[in-house]
Motif scaffolding. Structure first.
Motif, PDB file in Angstrom:
ATOM      1  N   ARG A   1       1.095  -1.054  -0.063  1.00  0.00           N
ATOM      2  CA  ARG A   1       0.191  -0.013  -0.360  1.00  0.00           C
ATOM      3  C   ARG A   1       0.833   1.162  -0.174  1.00  0.00           C
ATOM      4  O   ARG A   1       0.613   2.305  -0.529  1.00  0.00           O
ATOM      5  CB  ARG A   1      -0.873   0.260   1.189  1.00  0.00           C
ATOM      6  CG  ARG A   1      -1.780   1.329   1.329  1.00  0.00           C
ATOM      7  CD  ARG A   1      -2.974   0.929   2.419  1.00  0.00           C
ATOM      8  NE  ARG A   1      -3.176  -0.382   2.797  1.00  0.00           N
ATOM      9  CZ  ARG A   1      -4.519  -0.686   2.472  1.00  0.00           C
ATOM     10  NH1 ARG A   1      -5.227  -0.223   1.197  1.00  0.00           N
ATOM     11  NH2 ARG A   1      -4.842  -1.691   2.863  1.00  0.00           N
ATOM     12  N   LEU A   2       1.694   0.920   0.591  1.00  0.00           N
ATOM     13  CA  LEU A   2       3.373   2.103   0.827  1.00  0.00           C
ATOM     14  C   LEU A   2       3.059   2.709  -0.635  1.00  0.00           C
ATOM     15  O   LEU A   2       3.828   4.311  -1.045  1.00  0.00           O
ATOM     16  CB  LEU A   2       4.493   1.376   1.208  1.00  0.00           C
ATOM     17  CG  LEU A   2       4.032   1.276   2.631  1.00  0.00           C
ATOM     18  CD1 LEU A   2       5.194   1.437   3.448  1.00  0.00           C
ATOM     19  CD2 LEU A   2       3.921   3.049   4.048  1.00  0.00           C
ATOM     20  N   ILE A   3       3.010   1.896  -1.733  1.00  0.00           N
ATOM     21  CA  ILE A   3       4.096   2.253  -2.757  1.00  0.00           C
ATOM     22  C   ILE A   3       2.583   2.321  -3.970  1.00  0.00           C
ATOM     23  O   ILE A   3       2.483   2.548  -4.785  1.00  0.00           O
ATOM     24  CB  ILE A   3       4.856   0.917  -3.722  1.00  0.00           C
ATOM     25  CG1 ILE A   3       4.161  -0.323  -3.829  1.00  0.00           C
ATOM     26  CG2 ILE A   3       6.235   1.150  -3.194  1.00  0.00           C
ATOM     27  CD1 ILE A   3       5.497  -1.242  -4.506  1.00  0.00           C
ATOM     28  N   GLY A   4       1.517   2.201  -3.484  1.00  0.00           N
ATOM     29  CA  GLY A   4       0.127   3.015  -4.168  1.00  0.00           C
ATOM     30  C   GLY A   4      -0.676   1.012  -4.731  1.00  0.00           C
ATOM     31  O   GLY A   4      -1.356   1.397  -5.639  1.00  0.00           O
ATOM     32  N   VAL A   5      -0.535   0.256  -4.592  1.00  0.00           N
ATOM     33  CA  VAL A   5      -0.657  -0.899  -4.829  1.00  0.00           C
ATOM     34  C   VAL A   5      -1.741  -1.435  -3.900  1.00  0.00           C
ATOM     35  O   VAL A   5      -1.306  -1.730  -2.391  1.00  0.00           O
ATOM     36  CB  VAL A   5       0.192  -1.960  -4.969  1.00  0.00           C
ATOM     37  CG1 VAL A   5      -0.062  -2.955  -5.313  1.00  0.00           C
ATOM     38  CG2 VAL A   5       1.332  -1.423  -6.440  1.00  0.00           C
ATOM     39  N   PRO A   6      -2.848  -1.474  -4.491  1.00  0.00           N
ATOM     40  CA  PRO A   6      -4.251  -1.542  -3.002  1.00  0.00           C
ATOM     41  C   PRO A   6      -3.789  -3.892  -2.777  1.00  0.00           C
ATOM     42  O   PRO A   6      -3.850  -3.958  -3.938  1.00  0.00           O
ATOM     43  CB  PRO A   6      -5.404  -1.442  -3.464  1.00  0.00           C
ATOM     44  CG  PRO A   6      -5.254  -1.376  -4.569  1.00  0.00           C
ATOM     45  CD  PRO A   6      -3.681  -1.167  -5.058  1.00  0.00           C
ATOM     46  N   PRO A   7      -3.442  -3.997  -1.680  1.00  0.00           N
ATOM     47  CA  PRO A   7      -3.404  -5.565  -1.219  1.00  0.00           C
ATOM     48  C   PRO A   7      -5.524  -6.182  -1.095  1.00  0.00           C
ATOM     49  O   PRO A   7      -5.010  -7.679  -1.229  1.00  0.00           O
ATOM     50  CB  PRO A   7      -2.320  -5.306   0.193  1.00  0.00           C
ATOM     51  CG  PRO A   7      -3.269  -4.119   0.784  1.00  0.00           C
ATOM     52  CD  PRO A   7      -3.601  -3.218  -0.496  1.00  0.00           C
ATOM     53  N   GLU A   8      -5.438  -5.624  -1.235  1.00  0.00           N
ATOM     54  CA  GLU A   8      -7.420  -6.106  -1.341  1.00  0.00           C
ATOM     55  C   GLU A   8      -7.536  -6.013  -2.575  1.00  0.00           C
ATOM     56  O   GLU A   8      -8.127  -7.903  -3.178  1.00  0.00           O
ATOM     57  CB  GLU A   8      -8.450  -4.457  -0.360  1.00  0.00           C
ATOM     58  CG  GLU A   8      -8.089  -4.897   0.655  1.00  0.00           C
ATOM     59  CD  GLU A   8      -7.633  -3.557   1.324  1.00  0.00           C
ATOM     60  OE1 GLU A   8      -6.179  -3.305  -0.128  1.00  0.00           O
ATOM     61  OE2 GLU A   8      -6.708  -3.290   1.286  1.00  0.00           O
ATOM     62  N   ARG A   9      -6.776  -5.367  -3.591  1.00  0.00           N
ATOM     63  CA  ARG A   9      -7.709  -6.260  -4.898  1.00  0.00           C
ATOM     64  C   ARG A   9      -7.214  -6.956  -5.117  1.00  0.00           C
ATOM     65  O   ARG A   9      -7.171  -8.462  -6.114  1.00  0.00           O
ATOM     66  CB  ARG A   9      -6.795  -4.535  -5.804  1.00  0.00           C
ATOM     67  CG  ARG A   9      -8.291  -3.164  -5.802  1.00  0.00           C
ATOM     68  CD  ARG A   9      -8.094  -2.260  -6.818  1.00  0.00           C
ATOM     69  NE  ARG A   9      -8.949  -1.392  -6.179  1.00  0.00           N
ATOM     70  CZ  ARG A   9      -9.179  -0.609  -7.748  1.00  0.00           C
ATOM     71  NH1 ARG A   9      -7.882  -0.362  -7.987  1.00  0.00           N
ATOM     72  NH2 ARG A   9     -10.041   0.233  -6.997  1.00  0.00           N
ATOM     73  N   LEU A  10      -5.359  -6.992  -5.150  1.00  0.00           N
ATOM     74  CA  LEU A  10      -4.721  -8.652  -5.336  1.00  0.00           C
ATOM     75  C   LEU A  10      -5.133  -9.863  -4.999  1.00  0.00           C
ATOM     76  O   LEU A  10      -5.106 -10.597  -5.303  1.00  0.00           O
ATOM     77  CB  LEU A  10      -2.978  -8.263  -5.107  1.00  0.00           C
ATOM     78  CG  LEU A  10      -2.398  -6.946  -5.765  1.00  0.00           C
ATOM     79  CD1 LEU A  10      -1.431  -6.564  -4.900  1.00  0.00           C
ATOM     80  CD2 LEU A  10      -2.810  -7.073  -6.888  1.00  0.00           C
ATOM     81  N   ALA A  11      -6.170  -9.873  -3.238  1.00  0.00           N
ATOM     82  CA  ALA A  11      -6.122 -10.810  -2.761  1.00  0.00           C
ATOM     83  C   ALA A  11      -7.162 -11.185  -3.382  1.00  0.00           C
ATOM     84  O   ALA A  11      -7.639 -12.349  -3.253  1.00  0.00           O
ATOM     85  CB  ALA A  11      -6.434 -10.145  -1.244  1.00  0.00           C
ATOM     86  N   LEU A  12      -8.258 -10.027  -3.873  1.00  0.00           N
ATOM     87  CA  LEU A  12      -9.447 -10.464  -4.630  1.00  0.00           C
ATOM     88  C   LEU A  12      -9.347 -11.236  -5.404  1.00  0.00           C
ATOM     89  O   LEU A  12     -10.318 -12.368  -6.021  1.00  0.00           O
ATOM     90  CB  LEU A  12     -10.179  -9.411  -4.032  1.00  0.00           C
ATOM     91  CG  LEU A  12     -11.756  -9.409  -4.477  1.00  0.00           C
ATOM     92  CD1 LEU A  12     -12.362 -10.434  -4.122  1.00  0.00           C
ATOM     93  CD2 LEU A  12     -12.465  -7.951  -4.750  1.00  0.00           C
ATOM     94  N   ARG A  13      -8.690 -10.985  -6.342  1.00  0.00           N
ATOM     95  CA  ARG A  13      -8.555 -11.188  -8.063  1.00  0.00           C
ATOM     96  C   ARG A  13      -7.676 -12.364  -7.423  1.00  0.00           C
ATOM     97  O   ARG A  13      -8.370 -13.694  -8.183  1.00  0.00           O
ATOM     98  CB  ARG A  13      -7.732 -10.346  -8.316  1.00  0.00           C
ATOM     99  CG  ARG A  13      -8.378  -9.530  -8.806  1.00  0.00           C
ATOM    100  CD  ARG A  13      -7.306  -8.126  -9.396  1.00  0.00           C
ATOM    101  NE  ARG A  13      -7.962  -6.988  -9.905  1.00  0.00           N
ATOM    102  CZ  ARG A  13      -7.510  -6.076 -10.396  1.00  0.00           C
ATOM    103  NH1 ARG A  13      -6.077  -6.044 -10.812  1.00  0.00           N
ATOM    104  NH2 ARG A  13      -7.526  -4.790 -10.835  1.00  0.00           N
ATOM    105  N   LEU A  14      -7.203 -13.220  -6.556  1.00  0.00           N
ATOM    106  CA  LEU A  14      -6.746 -14.057  -5.874  1.00  0.00           C
ATOM    107  C   LEU A  14      -7.438 -15.160  -5.524  1.00  0.00           C
ATOM    108  O   LEU A  14      -7.504 -16.700  -6.462  1.00  0.00           O
ATOM    109  CB  LEU A  14      -4.661 -14.355  -5.751  1.00  0.00           C
ATOM    110  CG  LEU A  14      -4.791 -15.280  -5.320  1.00  0.00           C
ATOM    111  CD1 LEU A  14      -4.535 -16.417  -6.277  1.00  0.00           C
ATOM    112  CD2 LEU A  14      -3.269 -14.856  -3.949  1.00  0.00           C
ATOM    113  N   LEU A  15      -7.957 -14.217  -5.335  1.00  0.00           N
ATOM    114  CA  LEU A  15      -9.284 -15.557  -4.347  1.00  0.00           C
ATOM    115  C   LEU A  15     -10.033 -16.197  -5.634  1.00  0.00           C
ATOM    116  O   LEU A  15     -10.325 -17.159  -5.616  1.00  0.00           O
ATOM    117  CB  LEU A  15      -9.827 -15.088  -3.189  1.00  0.00           C
ATOM    118  CG  LEU A  15     -10.919 -15.869  -2.161  1.00  0.00           C
ATOM    119  CD1 LEU A  15     -10.642 -17.267  -1.694  1.00  0.00           C
ATOM    120  CD2 LEU A  15     -12.330 -14.820  -1.816  1.00  0.00           C
ATOM    121  N   LEU A  16     -10.701 -15.398  -6.490  1.00  0.00           N
ATOM    122  CA  LEU A  16     -11.548 -15.328  -7.181  1.00  0.00           C
ATOM    123  C   LEU A  16     -10.573 -16.416  -8.721  1.00  0.00           C
ATOM    124  O   LEU A  16     -11.949 -17.711  -8.828  1.00  0.00           O
ATOM    125  CB  LEU A  16     -12.356 -14.207  -8.229  1.00  0.00           C
ATOM    126  CG  LEU A  16     -13.198 -12.864  -7.377  1.00  0.00           C
ATOM    127  CD1 LEU A  16     -12.949 -12.212  -7.917  1.00  0.00           C
ATOM    128  CD2 LEU A  16     -14.293 -14.087  -7.217  1.00  0.00           C
TER     129      LEU A  16
END
Length: 201
Positions: A126-141
């Motif tokens: 998140r410190l470099i502007g990458v939201p971890p929620e989106r990454l985790a959500l896409r991986l889960l799907l």
């Protein structure tokens, strides 16, 4: 135990196997294969079958294209070299150990906990502007689609979103979050302290 800590310990174990000398690698691979056969036989075997072409390619490239003493023939170009066979065995063993470790991880850790642990570990992004929620959500799907799609029948991913009546489904997806307990902190400090001491030794 916190899923993020489990993933860190798993990564540390896999990295340690990759750094083992060839003399100790054989015993480590046998332990990994035995654990995979005991804890996740079906999944581990499927993963091994998926990488069998890569294992054959490793054996062929290293054994036949590594300069050295001929293993069977007087002409090295017609057969594998001794040095190449050793390198092929080492690299194939490391890959086999990783595949067994992946099989055990996917079998013993649910998809929700796995993605939740990755989400916890990805929070610094998140410190470099990458939201971890989106990454985790896409991986889960993606993982849910792979797990629930019928084997042996290819289909479009959009078909997974439509039920038998032809209506689109939109079940809520929840990212599972866990709290780090005192035992988790103690285990993390002890394990990574030992790894740091071993690496500096």
């Amino acid at each position: 135990m916190h899923s993020g800590l489990i993933l860190l310990l798993w990564l540390a174990a896999v990295a340690s196997i990759q750094l083992l000398p060839p003399q100790a690698l054989g015993a480590a691979v046998l332990v990994c294969v035995a654990l995979a056969a005991l804890l996740a036989p079906g999944r581990s075997w499927r993963l091994v079958k998926r990488v069998r072409v890569l294992l054959i390619a490793i054996a062929a490239l290293f054994a036949w294209f590594t300069p050295g003493e001929a293993l069977f023939f007087d002409w090295p170009r017609l057969g594998p070299s001794r040095e190449g066979v050793v390198l092929a065995a080492v690299h194939a063993a490391r890959l086999l150990a990783v595949v067994c470790a992946v099989g055990i991880l996917l079998e013993r850790l649910s998809l929700e906990r796995l993605v939740g642990g990755l989400h916890a570990l990805a929070r610094p992004l998140r410190l470099i502007g990458v939201p971890p929620e989106r990454l985790a959500l896409r991986l889960l799907l993606v993982l849910q689609y792979v797990e629930q799609s019928p084997r042996g029948r290819a289909g479009h991913w959009k078909d997974w979103l439509v039920d038998e009546t032809g209506q689109q489904t939109a079940d809520p997806v929840v990212l599972r979050r866990e709290r780090m307990g005192g035992i988790d902190v103690l285990v993390a400090v002890c394990v990574f302290g030992v790894l740091l001491w071993w690496s500096l030794k």
